[in-house]
Design a protein around this motif. Sequence first.
Motif: not given
Length: 248
Positions: A207-208, A216-217, A222-226, A244-245
């Motif tokens: 997908r990337f 990607i966003a 999700k990673l930031d929230s964890k 994020g690009r």
Amino acid sequence: MKEYTVALAGNPNTGKSTLFNTLTGLKQHTGNWAGKTVTLAAGYYRYEDVQFKMVDLPGTYSLFSNSDDEEVARDYIVFEKPDVTLLVLDATSLERSLNLALQVLEMTDQVLICLNLMDEAKKKGLKINAGQLSKKLGVPVIPISARNNEGLEVLSDTLLKLCSGKMKTTPYKMRYSEELEAKILKLETELADILGHEFPARWLAIRFLDGDEKLIAALKNKLDSKGKGGEAHGSTTTFGRSSGRHSC
């Protein structure tokens, strides 16, 4: 009582909601996905000594980022990681349904396919070899007719075996050109270094490479929230405080 979470996925008009209503009856509730106007229905049903929480995802033809429905269905499967994704296919229009099936098989190994509307398929003179299809796709395939309560006992038994780990799958994965596979492998390795085995690295790499900015966003959030924001230095993959690009 042991409880397992099952995501119901499928194209619109495959009888997915009919199956959901048949299994859960009145034990249902609805709510909106965070930040979206998309409504998800959840319900419960018991089989033997376990309880299944069924989550009826929006009906979609793909799991890319073309609509809120697609994003919600995709994010639930990838980020919420249900014990099994129960994929409802229309037995009268199998070729069209298989496009979604191949996408789901890239995202998770825990997949059970049910061929719904088998009664309509028979009326049209269609014959489907569920066993052969199961061998090709590497996951169980169960013929059913949700509105006639046909095949639901076998479906529930198979669902329990998958959720409990008594049944293993070997999902079919699409293979691409040699050049593209090399790029996928490189990015997959980088993503695995960052994410471990928490998310499907190969699917994310695909997908990337396709430039799915919304995914990607979503992953970055999700990673930031964890508290797991980070980056693969010198690679095509950057998280954390980056823009994020990704260039592939």
